[in-house]
Scaffold this motif. Structure first.
Motif, short mmCIF file in Angstrom:
data_model
loop_
_atom_site.label_atom_id
_atom_site.label_comp_id
_atom_site.label_asym_id
_atom_site.label_seq_id
_atom_site.Cartn_x
_atom_site.Cartn_y
_atom_site.Cartn_z
N TRP A 1 1.38 2.71 -13.90
CA TRP A 1 1.80 1.32 -13.79
C TRP A 1 1.58 0.61 -15.12
O TRP A 1 0.62 0.90 -15.86
N THR A 2 2.43 -0.34 -15.42
CA THR A 2 2.30 -1.10 -16.66
C THR A 2 0.96 -1.84 -16.69
O THR A 2 0.28 -1.86 -17.72
N ARG A 3 0.61 -2.42 -15.59
CA ARG A 3 -0.69 -3.08 -15.46
C ARG A 3 -1.53 -2.32 -14.44
O ARG A 3 -1.10 -2.09 -13.31
N TYR A 4 -2.73 -1.93 -14.86
CA TYR A 4 -3.64 -1.18 -13.99
C TYR A 4 -3.93 -1.94 -12.71
O TYR A 4 -4.01 -1.36 -11.63
N GLN A 5 -4.03 -3.26 -12.83
CA GLN A 5 -4.33 -4.08 -11.66
C GLN A 5 -3.23 -4.00 -10.62
O GLN A 5 -3.49 -3.99 -9.41
N ASP A 6 -1.97 -3.93 -11.07
CA ASP A 6 -0.86 -3.86 -10.12
C ASP A 6 -0.91 -2.57 -9.30
O ASP A 6 -0.63 -2.57 -8.11
N GLY A 7 -1.25 -1.47 -9.97
CA GLY A 7 -1.35 -0.20 -9.26
C GLY A 7 -2.43 -0.21 -8.20
O GLY A 7 -2.23 0.26 -7.07
N LEU A 8 -3.60 -0.78 -8.53
CA LEU A 8 -4.68 -0.85 -7.55
C LEU A 8 -4.35 -1.81 -6.41
O LEU A 8 -4.80 -1.62 -5.28
N ASN A 9 -3.57 -2.84 -6.68
CA ASN A 9 -3.13 -3.74 -5.61
C ASN A 9 -2.25 -3.01 -4.61
O ASN A 9 -2.34 -3.25 -3.40
N VAL A 10 -1.39 -2.12 -5.10
CA VAL A 10 -0.55 -1.32 -4.20
C VAL A 10 -1.43 -0.42 -3.33
O VAL A 10 -1.24 -0.30 -2.12
N VAL A 11 -2.42 0.22 -3.96
CA VAL A 11 -3.35 1.08 -3.22
C VAL A 11 -4.08 0.29 -2.15
O VAL A 11 -4.22 0.74 -1.00
N ALA A 12 -4.56 -0.90 -2.51
CA ALA A 12 -5.29 -1.74 -1.55
C ALA A 12 -4.43 -2.11 -0.35
O ALA A 12 -4.91 -2.14 0.79
N ASN A 13 -3.16 -2.38 -0.58
CA ASN A 13 -2.28 -2.74 0.54
C ASN A 13 -1.99 -1.56 1.45
O ASN A 13 -1.80 -1.73 2.66
N TYR A 14 -1.92 -0.34 0.89
CA TYR A 14 -1.80 0.84 1.74
C TYR A 14 -3.03 0.99 2.63
O TYR A 14 -2.91 1.21 3.85
N LEU A 15 -4.21 0.87 2.04
CA LEU A 15 -5.44 0.98 2.82
C LEU A 15 -5.52 -0.11 3.89
O LEU A 15 -5.94 0.15 5.02
N GLY B 1 -1.61 26.47 11.85
CA GLY B 1 -2.75 26.39 12.76
C GLY B 1 -2.62 25.34 13.84
O GLY B 1 -3.12 25.51 14.94
N PHE B 2 -1.95 24.21 13.53
CA PHE B 2 -1.87 23.11 14.48
C PHE B 2 -0.43 22.81 14.92
O PHE B 2 -0.21 21.87 15.67
N GLY B 3 0.52 23.58 14.43
CA GLY B 3 1.91 23.36 14.83
C GLY B 3 2.52 22.12 14.23
O GLY B 3 3.32 21.43 14.89
N LEU B 4 2.19 21.81 12.98
CA LEU B 4 2.73 20.63 12.31
C LEU B 4 3.98 20.98 11.51
O LEU B 4 4.22 22.14 11.18
N ARG B 5 4.74 19.95 11.16
CA ARG B 5 5.91 20.12 10.30
C ARG B 5 5.97 18.97 9.31
O ARG B 5 5.57 17.85 9.63
N LYS B 6 6.49 19.25 8.13
CA LYS B 6 6.61 18.20 7.13
C LYS B 6 7.89 17.42 7.36
O LYS B 6 8.96 17.99 7.56
N ALA B 7 7.78 16.10 7.34
CA ALA B 7 8.92 15.22 7.61
C ALA B 7 9.82 15.12 6.39
O ALA B 7 9.39 15.31 5.24
N ASN B 8 11.07 14.81 6.63
CA ASN B 8 12.04 14.57 5.56
C ASN B 8 12.25 13.07 5.39
O ASN B 8 12.03 12.28 6.31
N GLY B 9 12.73 12.69 4.20
CA GLY B 9 13.03 11.28 3.96
C GLY B 9 11.79 10.46 3.70
O GLY B 9 10.71 10.97 3.41
N ARG B 10 11.95 9.16 3.82
CA ARG B 10 10.87 8.22 3.58
C ARG B 10 10.66 7.34 4.83
O ARG B 10 11.40 6.39 5.06
N PRO B 11 9.65 7.68 5.64
CA PRO B 11 9.38 6.90 6.85
C PRO B 11 8.96 5.46 6.53
O PRO B 11 8.60 5.13 5.39
N ALA B 12 8.98 4.63 7.56
CA ALA B 12 8.70 3.20 7.38
C ALA B 12 7.28 2.92 6.90
O ALA B 12 7.03 1.91 6.23
N TRP B 13 6.31 3.80 7.21
CA TRP B 13 4.93 3.53 6.83
C TRP B 13 4.75 3.51 5.31
O TRP B 13 3.76 2.95 4.82
N MET B 14 5.69 4.09 4.56
CA MET B 14 5.60 4.12 3.10
C MET B 14 5.90 2.78 2.46
O MET B 14 5.82 2.64 1.24
N TYR B 15 6.26 1.79 3.27
CA TYR B 15 6.59 0.46 2.75
C TYR B 15 5.69 -0.59 3.40
O TYR B 15 6.17 -1.43 4.17
#
Length: 317
Positions: free
Chosen positions: A252-266, A61-75
Motif C-alpha cells: 500500500w502507498t500508505r502503511y496506515q491504509d493497509g492496516l485499516n483494511v486489515v482492521a476492517n476485515y477483523l 481429510g474433512f471433505g472441503l473444496r476451494k471456492a471459485n470467484g470472489r465471495p461477498a465476505w471479501m468486501y
C-alpha cells in the motif's frame, strides 16, 4: 475381523494389568501404580499434527473444496479507522520485541501487531455498542483435537486424530452457553508465512466439522494467517467451500491504509461471531445493533436459535 483378545498389544496390556493387580493384592504395588498401568491402554489410532499439513490434506481429510470467484465476505464494509495513537504505540512496541541479531523479524513481532490490531477492533466494537463486557473472549495457545479425520498414504486409506495449537481463538458468550469459536488466528515469523496455510485451515476445519455434527444453522468459520506484514484471511462456508483473500500491507502507498483494511476485515469477522452467538441479546443496545448488522453487506448474518453447549470435544483450553 480379529477378536480383541487376539490382538497382540491387547494381550500384552492385559497381562501387565493382571501382574500389577497381583502385586497390589500382595501389597507390593500402590493404588497409584495400578491406576497408571490401567491408563496406559495402548492406542492404535495414528495422530497427525496441524503444523505438518498442507491445504490438500485438509481438503481430503474433512471433505472441503476451494471456492471459485470472489465471495461477498471479501468486501467488508468500512467500520473503523485506526487512530494515529495506535500507529505510534505499535511502532514503539515493535521496537521492544525487535530481535537482537537484526537477522529479520520474529514471530513475537507478528503476534504483537495482530494483538494490537485486535485490541483496537475490540475497543471500537465496545464503544459502538456492538459487544458487551462478556460477549467476546480471546484465548491464546488453544489446543485443538479432532477425530476422525480421513488420511491417505499412497494406496492406504484410514482415519487419524488431528491435533494442534493455535495462537489466537475467539469465543462469543459465557462459559455456560458459549458459541463455538468462529475465528482462529495464526502468527508466523517473517519469511515462514507460506508454511501455515494448511495449519490454519485445519483448525478451521475442526471447528466446522464439530458445528456440522451438532447440526447448527450456521457453521461458518473465519481464520487469519499473518507474519505481521502479509495477512491472509480465510472463510470456510457452511457448505464446505473455503476461500481466501491476501492483504499485503507493504504494497500500500500508505502503511496506515493497509492496516485499516486489515482492521476492517477483523471487525467484520468478530461482528459475524457476535451476531451468531446465542448470548448476543445480553447487551442493552441489542435493538440498535441488530439494525446496524442487518445492513452488513459482507458474509450473511444469521441469528442463532437456541443455545450451544461448549466445544468440549474439539478444544481443550
Amino acid at each position: 475381523m480379529a477378536k480383541t483378545q487376539d490382538i497382540k498389544w491387547y494381550r500384552r496390556w492385559t497381562q501387565r494389568v493382571k501382574e500389577r493387580c497381583k502385586q497390589y493384592s500382595r501389597g507390593e504395588a500402590s493404588f497409584t501404580e495400578l491406576e497408571t498401568t490401567i491408563s496406559k491402554n495402548p492406542s492404535t489410532i495414528k495422530t497427525v499434527t496441524c503444523e505438518g499439513l498442507v491445504a490438500t490434506d485438509v481438503e481430503y481429510g474433512f471433505g472441503l473444496r476451494k471456492a471459485n470467484g470472489r465471495p461477498a465476505w471479501m468486501y467488508p464494509p468500512p467500520f473503523m479507522t485506526l487512530p494515529q495513537v495506535f500507529f505510534d504505540d505499535l511502532a514503539m512496541t515493535s521496537e521492544m520485541v525487535k530481535p537482537r541479531n537484526h537477522s529479520g523479524e520474529n514471530e513475537a513481532q507478528a503476534r504483537t501487531r495482530i494483538t494490537k490490531l485486535l485490541e483496537a477492533v475490540y475497543k471500537e466494537l465496545r464503544l459502538n455498542g456492538f459487544a458487551g463486557p462478556d460477549d467476546i473472549r480471546m484465548l491464546q495457545e488453544t489446543t485443538f483435537t479432532f477425530y476422525p479425520m480421513k488420511w491417505k498414504e499412497g494406496w492406504k486409506r484410514y482415519k487419524v486424530r488431528c491435533v494442534g495449537r493455535t495462537d489466537f481463538s475467539f469465543y462469543f458468550g459465557d462459559k455456560v452457553a458459549q458459541a463455538i469459536n468462529l475465528v482462529v488466528i495464526e502468527a508466523k515469523r517473517l519469511g515462514h508465512f507460506a508454511t501455515g496455510e494448511g495449519q490454519t485451515l485445519a483448525y478451521m476445519a475442526m471447528v466446522w466439522a464439530e458445528r456440522r455434527k451438532r447440526k447448527q444453522s450456521d457453521c461458518t468459520v473465519f481464520g487469519c494467517l499473518t507474519d505481521g506484514e502479509e495477512y491472509t484471511f480465510y472463510h470456510l462456508a457452511h457448505d464446505g467451500l473455503w476461500s481466501k483473500e491476501v492483504i499485503v500491507v507493504r504494497h500500500w502507498t500508505r502503511y496506515q491504509d493497509g492496516l485499516n483494511v486489515v482492521a476492517n476485515y477483523l471487525a467484520s469477522f468478530l461482528r459475524h461471531g457476535l451476531e451468531t452467538s446465542p448470548l448476543h441479546s445480553s447487551v442493552a443496545t441489542m435493538a440498535s445493533r441488530r439494525s446496524d448488522l442487518s445492513s452488513y453487506s459482507g458474509a450473511p448474518l444469521l441469528s442463532s436459535a437456541g443455545k450451544v453447549s461448549p466445544l468440549d470435544t474439539v478444544m481443550e483450553c
